[in-house]
Design a protein around this motif. Structure first.
Motif, PDB file in Angstrom:
ATOM      1  N   THR A  24       0.834  -1.191   0.000  1.00 56.13           N
ATOM      2  CA  THR A  24       0.000   0.000   0.000  1.00 56.13           C
ATOM      3  C   THR A  24       0.871   1.244   0.000  1.00 56.13           C
ATOM      4  OG1 THR A  24      -0.100  -0.061   2.409  1.00 56.13           O
ATOM      5  CG2 THR A  24      -1.903  -1.113   1.227  1.00 56.13           C
ATOM      6  N   THR A  25       0.305   2.346  -0.457  1.00 54.75           N
ATOM      7  CA  THR A  25       1.018   3.618  -0.491  1.00 54.75           C
ATOM      8  C   THR A  25       0.170   4.694   0.168  1.00 54.75           C
ATOM      9  OG1 THR A  25       0.126   4.037  -2.691  1.00 54.75           O
ATOM     10  CG2 THR A  25       2.328   3.117  -2.589  1.00 54.75           C
ATOM     11  N   VAL A  26       0.811   5.791   0.529  1.00 52.29           N
ATOM     12  CA  VAL A  26       0.121   6.891   1.187  1.00 52.29           C
ATOM     13  C   VAL A  26      -0.614   7.718   0.139  1.00 52.29           C
ATOM     14  CG1 VAL A  26       0.422   8.930   2.635  1.00 52.29           C
ATOM     15  CG2 VAL A  26       1.894   6.955   2.968  1.00 52.29           C
ATOM     16  N   THR A  27      -1.863   8.061   0.446  1.00 52.94           N
ATOM     17  CA  THR A  27      -2.659   8.906  -0.435  1.00 52.94           C
ATOM     18  C   THR A  27      -2.173  10.346  -0.330  1.00 52.94           C
ATOM     19  OG1 THR A  27      -4.516   7.461   0.049  1.00 52.94           O
ATOM     20  CG2 THR A  27      -5.035   9.519  -1.015  1.00 52.94           C
ATOM     21  N   ASP A  28      -2.354  11.114  -1.391  1.00 54.36           N
ATOM     22  CA  ASP A  28      -1.953  12.516  -1.418  1.00 54.36           C
ATOM     23  C   ASP A  28      -2.643  13.296  -0.302  1.00 54.36           C
ATOM     24  OD1 ASP A  28      -2.410  15.415  -3.240  1.00 54.36           O
ATOM     25  OD2 ASP A  28      -0.434  14.542  -2.923  1.00 54.36           O
ATOM     26  N   ASP A  29      -1.932  14.287   0.261  1.00 52.59           N
ATOM     27  CA  ASP A  29      -2.460  15.068   1.377  1.00 52.59           C
ATOM     28  C   ASP A  29      -3.738  15.823   1.025  1.00 52.59           C
ATOM     29  OD1 ASP A  29      -0.458  14.272   3.068  1.00 52.59           O
ATOM     30  OD2 ASP A  29       0.850  15.975   2.613  1.00 52.59           O
ATOM     31  N   ALA A  30      -3.916  16.159  -0.250  1.00 52.13           N
ATOM     32  CA  ALA A  30      -5.109  16.904  -0.670  1.00 52.13           C
ATOM     33  C   ALA A  30      -6.386  16.099  -0.432  1.00 52.13           C
ATOM     34  CB  ALA A  30      -4.992  17.268  -2.141  1.00 52.13           C
ATOM     35  N   PHE A  31      -6.306  14.770  -0.488  1.00 48.42           N
ATOM     36  CA  PHE A  31      -7.475  13.919  -0.319  1.00 48.42           C
ATOM     37  C   PHE A  31      -7.580  13.315   1.074  1.00 48.42           C
ATOM     38  CE2 PHE A  31      -6.224  13.451  -4.827  1.00 48.42           C
ATOM     39  CZ  PHE A  31      -7.309  14.101  -5.385  1.00 48.42           C
ATOM     40  N   ALA A  32      -6.521  13.395   1.854  1.00 51.04           N
ATOM     41  CA  ALA A  32      -6.475  12.703   3.144  1.00 51.04           C
ATOM     42  C   ALA A  32      -7.579  13.166   4.087  1.00 51.04           C
ATOM     43  CB  ALA A  32      -5.115  12.884   3.792  1.00 51.04           C
ATOM     44  N   GLY A  33      -7.821  14.464   4.159  1.00 49.64           N
ATOM     45  CA  GLY A  33      -8.849  14.993   5.053  1.00 49.64           C
ATOM     46  C   GLY A  33     -10.238  14.538   4.664  1.00 49.64           C
ATOM     47  N   VAL A  34     -10.503  14.515   3.362  1.00 50.30           N
ATOM     48  CA  VAL A  34     -11.812  14.086   2.863  1.00 50.30           C
ATOM     49  C   VAL A  34     -12.034  12.611   3.167  1.00 50.30           C
ATOM     50  CG1 VAL A  34     -13.222  13.851   0.799  1.00 50.30           C
ATOM     51  CG2 VAL A  34     -11.735  15.814   1.047  1.00 50.30           C
ATOM     52  N   ILE A  35     -10.991  11.813   2.951  1.00 44.45           N
ATOM     53  CA  ILE A  35     -11.090  10.373   3.200  1.00 44.45           C
ATOM     54  C   ILE A  35     -11.318  10.109   4.687  1.00 44.45           C
ATOM     55  CG2 ILE A  35      -9.793   8.211   3.179  1.00 44.45           C
ATOM     56  CD1 ILE A  35      -8.474   9.317   0.564  1.00 44.45           C
ATOM     57  N   ARG A  36     -10.599  10.829   5.532  1.00 42.91           N
ATOM     58  CA  ARG A  36     -10.751  10.661   6.978  1.00 42.91           C
ATOM     59  C   ARG A  36     -12.181  10.989   7.413  1.00 42.91           C
ATOM     60  NH1 ARG A  36      -6.896  14.065   8.441  1.00 42.91           N
ATOM     61  NH2 ARG A  36      -5.261  12.717   7.696  1.00 42.91           N
ATOM     62  N   LYS A  37     -12.757  12.032   6.805  1.00 45.20           N
ATOM     63  CA  LYS A  37     -14.120  12.431   7.118  1.00 45.20           C
ATOM     64  C   LYS A  37     -15.131  11.383   6.641  1.00 45.20           C
ATOM     65  CE  LYS A  37     -17.271  16.314   6.481  1.00 45.20           C
ATOM     66  NZ  LYS A  37     -17.472  17.610   5.814  1.00 45.20           N
ATOM     67  N   MET A  38     -14.891  10.809   5.465  1.00 43.32           N
ATOM     68  CA  MET A  38     -15.807   9.810   4.914  1.00 43.32           C
ATOM     69  C   MET A  38     -15.744   8.494   5.695  1.00 43.32           C
ATOM     70  SD  MET A  38     -15.300  10.554   0.904  1.00 43.32           S
ATOM     71  CE  MET A  38     -16.785   9.921   0.158  1.00 43.32           C
ATOM     72  N   LEU A  39     -14.595   8.197   6.294  1.00 37.97           N
ATOM     73  CA  LEU A  39     -14.463   7.000   7.106  1.00 37.97           C
ATOM     74  C   LEU A  39     -14.985   7.209   8.531  1.00 37.97           C
ATOM     75  CD1 LEU A  39     -10.934   5.692   6.054  1.00 37.97           C
ATOM     76  CD2 LEU A  39     -13.140   4.694   5.509  1.00 37.97           C
ATOM     77  N   ALA A  40     -15.349   8.446   8.829  1.00 36.71           N
ATOM     78  CA  ALA A  40     -15.921   8.803  10.145  1.00 36.71           C
ATOM     79  C   ALA A  40     -14.993   8.424  11.292  1.00 36.71           C
ATOM     80  CB  ALA A  40     -17.296   8.169  10.313  1.00 36.71           C
ATOM     81  N   GLY A  41     -13.693   8.542  11.075  1.00 35.74           N
ATOM     82  CA  GLY A  41     -12.720   8.272  12.144  1.00 35.74           C
ATOM     83  C   GLY A  41     -12.386   6.811  12.345  1.00 35.74           C
ATOM     84  N   ASN A  42     -12.993   5.921  11.570  1.00 37.51           N
ATOM     85  CA  ASN A  42     -12.741   4.482  11.719  1.00 37.51           C
ATOM     86  C   ASN A  42     -11.673   4.027  10.728  1.00 37.51           C
ATOM     87  OD1 ASN A  42     -14.906   4.164  13.592  1.00 37.51           O
ATOM     88  ND2 ASN A  42     -16.298   4.313  11.869  1.00 37.51           N
ATOM     89  N   SER A  43     -10.924   3.006  11.100  1.00 37.30           N
ATOM     90  CA  SER A  43      -9.952   2.402  10.196  1.00 37.30           C
ATOM     91  C   SER A  43     -10.356   0.951   9.965  1.00 37.30           C
ATOM     92  CB  SER A  43      -8.553   2.446  10.804  1.00 37.30           C
ATOM     93  OG  SER A  43      -7.624   1.881   9.907  1.00 37.30           O
ATOM     94  N   TYR A  44     -10.512   0.565   8.729  1.00 33.11           N
ATOM     95  CA  TYR A  44     -11.011  -0.773   8.395  1.00 33.11           C
ATOM     96  C   TYR A  44      -9.932  -1.646   7.835  1.00 33.11           C
ATOM     97  CZ  TYR A  44     -15.583   1.184   9.181  1.00 33.11           C
ATOM     98  OH  TYR A  44     -16.678   1.762   9.752  1.00 33.11           O
TER      99      TYR A  44
END
Length: 67
Positions: A47-67
């Motif tokens: 796996t690789t790290v997603t770009d910082d521009a999308f990280a906040g949006v992804i974190r919000k869509m996951l509602a703080g959970n890690s799957y």
């Protein structure tokens, strides 16, 4: 107040690291790998790290959970 639901499409594609970074699988790894060079297939592993521009949006869509 209702709770924030997890976005199911995001849940399938991303996960959060311990430090809160959004991780994703490299593109082009699901099939048609026979025509790739060994070097290219090796680079696409893991796996690789997603770009910082999308990280906040992804974190919000996951509602703080890690799957």
């Amino acid at each position: 107040m209702p709770k924030q639901k997890t976005h199911k499409g995001t849940k399938k594609r991303f996960r959060l690291s311990a430090g809160g970074k959004a991780m994703h699988r490299s593109a082009g790894t699901s099939h048609l790998a026979a025509r790739m060079s060994q070097k290219r297939k090796r680079k696409l592993r893991g796996t690789t790290v997603t770009d910082d521009a999308f990280a906040g949006v992804i974190r919000k869509m996951l509602a703080g959970n890690s799957y």
